[in-house]
Design a protein around this motif. Structure first.
Motif, PDB file in Angstrom:
ATOM      1  N   GLU A  43       3.519  -2.648  -6.152  1.00  9.84           N
ATOM      2  CA  GLU A  43       3.591  -3.700  -5.140  1.00  9.84           C
ATOM      3  C   GLU A  43       3.069  -3.153  -3.818  1.00  9.84           C
ATOM      4  O   GLU A  43       3.331  -2.012  -3.454  1.00  9.84           O
ATOM      5  N   HIS A  44       2.337  -3.978  -3.073  1.00  7.23           N
ATOM      6  CA  HIS A  44       1.800  -3.560  -1.785  1.00  7.23           C
ATOM      7  C   HIS A  44       2.898  -3.533  -0.719  1.00  7.23           C
ATOM      8  O   HIS A  44       3.727  -4.441  -0.655  1.00  7.23           O
ATOM      9  N   ARG A  45       2.895  -2.514   0.071  1.00 10.45           N
ATOM     10  CA  ARG A  45       3.750  -2.421   1.262  1.00 10.45           C
ATOM     11  C   ARG A  45       2.884  -1.870   2.383  1.00 10.45           C
ATOM     12  O   ARG A  45       2.268  -0.802   2.233  1.00 10.45           O
ATOM     13  N   CYS A  46       2.830  -2.574   3.485  1.00 14.77           N
ATOM     14  CA  CYS A  46       2.010  -2.126   4.612  1.00 14.77           C
ATOM     15  C   CYS A  46       2.432  -0.734   5.073  1.00 14.77           C
ATOM     16  O   CYS A  46       3.625  -0.436   5.165  1.00 14.77           O
ATOM     17  N   THR A  49       2.115   4.647   1.488  1.00 11.74           N
ATOM     18  CA  THR A  49       1.114   5.159   0.574  1.00 11.74           C
ATOM     19  C   THR A  49       1.758   5.761  -0.662  1.00 11.74           C
ATOM     20  O   THR A  49       2.903   6.212  -0.634  1.00 11.74           O
TER      21      THR A  49
END
Length: 72
Positions: A43-46, A49
């Motif tokens: 899942e993307h998280r701002c 990394t």
């Protein structure tokens, strides 16, 4: 990704060659990475990394010609 509390998704290609993301189930995760026939995407998280690896997929983007029938 799972240790960081981020769900993972399977990145596959549809019949037309378009990429598709599907949330992985507990059964998918239990199989382990060696059995996966697709890429695993967290899942993307701002500004967060994770280590990366090269993709196994080779998406072919095909633009329909003007007179091609729709794919549905």
């Amino acid at each position: 990704a799972l240790l960081a509390g981020r769900p993972t998704f399977a990145l596959t290609l549809q019949k037309a060659g378009n990429p598709k993301l599907a949330r992985r189930t507990a059964i998918d995760i239990k199989r382990g990475p060696g059995v996966a026939l697709h890429d695993i995407v967290p899942e993307h998280r701002c500004h967060a990394t994770l280590p990366t690896i090269d993709t196994q997929l080779n998406p072919i983007v095909r633009r329909p010609r003007r007179n091609d029938p729709p794919p549905f």
